[in-house]
Design a protein around this motif. Structure first.
Motif, PDB file in Angstrom:
ATOM      1  N   GLU A 102       0.830  -1.076  -0.022  1.00 24.59           N
ATOM      2  CA  GLU A 102      -0.002   0.028  -0.083  1.00 24.59           C
ATOM      3  C   GLU A 102       0.955   1.395  -0.022  1.00 24.59           C
ATOM      4  O   GLU A 102       0.483   2.286  -0.623  1.00 24.59           O
ATOM      5  CB  GLU A 102      -0.868  -0.048   1.207  1.00 24.59           C
ATOM      6  CG  GLU A 102      -2.238  -1.077   0.852  1.00 24.59           C
ATOM      7  CD  GLU A 102      -3.050  -1.076   2.136  1.00 24.59           C
ATOM      8  OE1 GLU A 102      -3.169   0.080   2.843  1.00 24.59           O
ATOM      9  OE2 GLU A 102      -4.049  -1.694   2.362  1.00 24.59           O
ATOM     10  N   ILE A 103       1.919   1.080   0.583  1.00 22.96           N
ATOM     11  CA  ILE A 103       3.157   2.290   0.478  1.00 22.96           C
ATOM     12  C   ILE A 103       3.505   2.581  -0.913  1.00 22.96           C
ATOM     13  O   ILE A 103       3.321   3.570  -1.263  1.00 22.96           O
ATOM     14  CB  ILE A 103       4.138   2.138   1.550  1.00 22.96           C
ATOM     15  CG1 ILE A 103       3.729   1.865   2.898  1.00 22.96           C
ATOM     16  CG2 ILE A 103       5.281   3.250   1.303  1.00 22.96           C
ATOM     17  CD1 ILE A 103       4.695   1.561   4.028  1.00 22.96           C
ATOM     18  N   ASP A 105       1.653   1.879  -3.670  1.00 28.07           N
ATOM     19  CA  ASP A 105       0.523   2.085  -4.269  1.00 28.07           C
ATOM     20  C   ASP A 105       0.302   3.568  -4.126  1.00 28.07           C
ATOM     21  O   ASP A 105      -0.685   4.277  -4.988  1.00 28.07           O
ATOM     22  CB  ASP A 105      -0.778   1.360  -3.642  1.00 28.07           C
ATOM     23  CG  ASP A 105      -0.700   0.052  -4.191  1.00 28.07           C
ATOM     24  OD1 ASP A 105      -0.012  -0.352  -5.087  1.00 28.07           O
ATOM     25  OD2 ASP A 105      -1.350  -0.907  -3.728  1.00 28.07           O
ATOM     26  N   ASN A 106       0.778   4.311  -2.821  1.00 27.62           N
ATOM     27  CA  ASN A 106       0.271   5.472  -2.558  1.00 27.62           C
ATOM     28  C   ASN A 106       1.656   6.454  -3.033  1.00 27.62           C
ATOM     29  O   ASN A 106       2.039   7.314  -2.142  1.00 27.62           O
ATOM     30  CB  ASN A 106      -0.290   5.662  -1.290  1.00 27.62           C
ATOM     31  CG  ASN A 106      -1.478   5.088  -1.128  1.00 27.62           C
ATOM     32  OD1 ASN A 106      -2.609   5.917  -1.610  1.00 27.62           O
ATOM     33  ND2 ASN A 106      -1.640   4.144  -0.528  1.00 27.62           N
ATOM     34  N   CYS A 107       2.496   5.859  -3.951  1.00 19.99           N
ATOM     35  CA  CYS A 107       4.032   6.765  -3.987  1.00 19.99           C
ATOM     36  C   CYS A 107       3.738   8.097  -4.253  1.00 19.99           C
ATOM     37  O   CYS A 107       4.799   8.860  -4.156  1.00 19.99           O
ATOM     38  CB  CYS A 107       4.422   6.070  -5.174  1.00 19.99           C
ATOM     39  SG  CYS A 107       3.673   5.861  -6.830  1.00 19.99           S
ATOM     40  N   ASP A 108       2.485   8.569  -4.730  1.00 20.31           N
ATOM     41  CA  ASP A 108       2.371  10.120  -5.106  1.00 20.31           C
ATOM     42  C   ASP A 108       2.507  10.889  -3.801  1.00 20.31           C
ATOM     43  O   ASP A 108       2.587  12.086  -3.869  1.00 20.31           O
ATOM     44  CB  ASP A 108       1.097  10.196  -5.824  1.00 20.31           C
ATOM     45  CG  ASP A 108       1.451   9.924  -7.489  1.00 20.31           C
ATOM     46  OD1 ASP A 108       2.538  10.203  -7.731  1.00 20.31           O
ATOM     47  OD2 ASP A 108       0.152   9.712  -8.073  1.00 20.31           O
ATOM     48  N   ASN A 109       2.245  10.271  -2.779  1.00 19.38           N
ATOM     49  CA  ASN A 109       2.182  10.943  -1.420  1.00 19.38           C
ATOM     50  C   ASN A 109       3.284  10.796  -0.376  1.00 19.38           C
ATOM     51  O   ASN A 109       3.179  11.034   0.822  1.00 19.38           O
ATOM     52  CB  ASN A 109       0.581  10.430  -0.743  1.00 19.38           C
ATOM     53  CG  ASN A 109      -0.428  10.766  -1.747  1.00 19.38           C
ATOM     54  OD1 ASN A 109      -0.489  11.832  -2.186  1.00 19.38           O
ATOM     55  ND2 ASN A 109      -1.278   9.711  -1.664  1.00 19.38           N
ATOM     56  N   SER A 115       6.282  13.503  -6.622  1.00 14.76           N
ATOM     57  CA  SER A 115       5.873  12.152  -6.659  1.00 14.76           C
ATOM     58  C   SER A 115       6.975  11.426  -6.571  1.00 14.76           C
ATOM     59  O   SER A 115       8.263  11.666  -6.948  1.00 14.76           O
ATOM     60  CB  SER A 115       5.290  11.712  -7.871  1.00 14.76           C
ATOM     61  OG  SER A 115       4.854  10.431  -8.091  1.00 14.76           O
ATOM     62  N   CYS A 117       6.864   8.195  -7.366  1.00 16.47           N
ATOM     63  CA  CYS A 117       6.523   6.839  -8.328  1.00 16.47           C
ATOM     64  C   CYS A 117       7.617   6.562  -9.302  1.00 16.47           C
ATOM     65  O   CYS A 117       7.820   5.109  -9.324  1.00 16.47           O
ATOM     66  CB  CYS A 117       5.097   6.858  -9.040  1.00 16.47           C
ATOM     67  SG  CYS A 117       3.750   7.440  -7.909  1.00 16.47           S
ATOM     68  N   LYS A 188       7.941  10.222   4.677  1.00 15.43           N
ATOM     69  CA  LYS A 188       6.674  11.074   4.326  1.00 15.43           C
ATOM     70  C   LYS A 188       6.572  12.283   5.416  1.00 15.43           C
ATOM     71  O   LYS A 188       6.137  13.263   5.115  1.00 15.43           O
ATOM     72  CB  LYS A 188       5.493  10.167   4.192  1.00 15.43           C
ATOM     73  CG  LYS A 188       4.317  11.058   4.039  1.00 15.43           C
ATOM     74  CD  LYS A 188       2.993   9.968   4.001  1.00 15.43           C
ATOM     75  CE  LYS A 188       1.710  10.668   3.795  1.00 15.43           C
ATOM     76  NZ  LYS A 188       0.571   9.935   3.610  1.00 15.43           N
TER      77      LYS A 188
END
Length: 487
Positions: A102-103, A105-109, A115, A117, A188
């Motif tokens: 999930e980390i 999958d949320n690479c934009d954040n 980003s 990603c 993050k």
């Protein structure tokens, strides 16, 4: 005549036992006759020597291998890796996706500015380094990527799922791997003014809550567990709420867990330093040997180089002193000034500079280590250190035991007070001494790189292999009676 034949016929009948004896004796006589004709008249003639016992064994082994190879092509093999896993096998926890996938999958954040990603793509290797075309050999270009320095957790997770010593049966495991991306998770919050200590600790606390319910963790109290942490150790050692980073390492549940980390605390037994990920990810043993030959034969036009930026916020900034000495070196030093530019993941200018220099200056970075250490050595350049903690107390399983065999150490205080000039120190080394040090650096390149594909490199151990071997050996040593474990 007919009467004689009639008499002898019963004697030579195959139903007569005497006939069998007679034929056997005659057959042996014939064999001996022909063998004696071909037997050497002198045992000293070399072309009639009998094969040695070793040659017979080797021939038999070759024939057996050919038979087995032919058999394996048509019949599924049932052999195990037990002989290759003498130090034990590894069980990989199947964590909830919250802790890893999930980390990604949320690479934009994951970054307050942009980003992440692209940096996390290709199983953590990043984007292909097409900008190196014309600098490195064309056939090696597919092995180069713009790899982020903080992707260790992804690389290890992908590799260990395919490791030869992985087991799906926890009761047979000697080591337990925790694929939790604690470094990516905390990254993050490190640079956001609105982040709280709760934000920084949340991922680690959730992971420990899950882990402490696992029976094999309870059984060992974590002594046979390990994790990769993709940032430096100081990002996980917050002692007070107002301090930097996460307090993950200070939490009781992580106390006995071995941590593979890009910069370790030399006085913490559970911190194990492993190389920073670099841009070179070989696909095969030929990639490695071709690269080693390339950097060995490279014509180097600069005595030394410095890649980095000054730290203007620091009083008496040592990097600024080195930059000034570079500029005053009458062309002996080459500079890549990273002020105002992104050098963290490598650029073509950095790679070319290291390839063109005999030595590369490696002062401490924001902490004691730098990714640049490995970028430099992979290019066949000899590192120059000013703090022993930058490498000598960090990467014992990956760099030569004798510091002087592959690097130069200069007392930073002597540089600061002017009694030591970097150019003069480096010029004092003969061409033969430089060649010898470079050869040692080149020899250790496989230990500093992470392979391109998840199954590693056939016939060569890379940094991942040495790290896992080290963990398994470590856990085996911990089982010895003389090893003291606290509860």
């Amino acid at each position: 005549m007919n009467s004689l034949i009639a008499i002898l016929r019963p004697l030579f009948s195959f139903q007569n036992p005497r006939a069998w004896i007679l034929f056997t004796v005659m057959f042996i006589q014939i064999l001996l006759f022909f063998n004696l004709r071909s037997f050497p008249t002198s045992i000293s003639r070399p072309h009639h020597q009998f094969p040695s016992r070793r040659a017979v064994i080797q021939t038999a082994a070759t024939q057996n291998a050919m038979v087995l190879d032919s058999y394996s092509k048509s019949t599924p093999t049932t052999t195990t890796n037990d002989d290759q896993c003498a130090s034990g096998k590894v069980f990989v926890y199947d964590l909830p996706k919250f802790f890893n996938q999930e980390i990604l999958d949320n690479c934009d954040n994951l970054n307050p500015w942009s980003s992440r990603c692209d940096a996390l793509s290709n199983d953590g290797l990043g984007q292909s380094a097409t900008g190196l075309a014309g600098i490195i050999p064309k056939n090696l270009l597919p092995a180069w990527y713009w790899t982020d320095q903080f992707v260790l957790e992804i690389i290890f997770h992908k590799r260990i799922l395919n490791h030869k010593c992985r087991t799906l049966e926890p009761e047979s495991a000697a080591a337990f791997y925790i694929p939790s991306y604690v470094g990516l998770a905390v990254g993050k919050y490190l640079w956001m003014n609105t982040s709280t200590t709760k934000d920084c600790d949340h991922h680690c606390e959730m992971m420990l809550t899950w882990l402490q319910e696992q029976p094999y963790y309870k059984k060992s109290n974590g002594w046979d567990h390990f994790i990769t942490m993709g940032r430096i150790t100081w990002d996980f050692r917050r002692a007070k709420d107002e301090d930097w980073g996460s307090s993950c390492i200070n939490k009781p549940g992580l106390r006995n867990i071995t941590r593979l980390i890009i910069e370790r605390n030399p006085w913490d037994y559970f911190d194990v330093g492993v190389p920073y990920p670099t841009g070179f990810h070989p696909n095969s043993s030929s990639d490695v040997t071709l690269w080693q030959s390339f950097v060995r034969d490279r014509r180097r036009t600069s005595l030394f180089c410095f890649v980095g930026a000054p730290r203007r916020a620091f009083k008496n900034d040592f990097r600024a002193i080195l930059l000034n000495q570079c500029r005053d070196s009458d062309g002996s030093c080459r500079i890549v000034d990273c002020a105002g530019s992104q050098c963290a993941d490598g650029t073509s200018a950095i790679t070319e500079t290291f390839l063109d220099s005999d030595f590369c200056l490696q002062p401490r970075g924001d902490s004691f280590t730098r990714r640049s250490i490995f970028d430099c050595m992979i290019a066949g350049s000899i590192p120059v250190f000013f703090w022993r903690r930058t490498a000598y107390l960090q990467y014992q399983n990956f760099l030569p035991n004798e510091p002087g065999s592959y690097s130069v150490y200069i007392d930073r205080n002597a540089v600061i007070n002017g009694t030591s000039v970097v150019k003069a120190v480096l010029e004092s080394y003969t061409k033969e001494e430089v060649k010898k040090m470079r050869e040692k650096v080149i020899e250790y390149i496989p230990r500093m790189v992470y392979a391109k594909y998840n199954k590693g490199i056939e016939g060569i151990k890379d940094a991942f292999d040495y790290a896992i071997d080290g963990v398994l050996t470590r856990f085996k040593e911990q089982l010895q009676p003389e090893f003291h474990k606290w509860k």
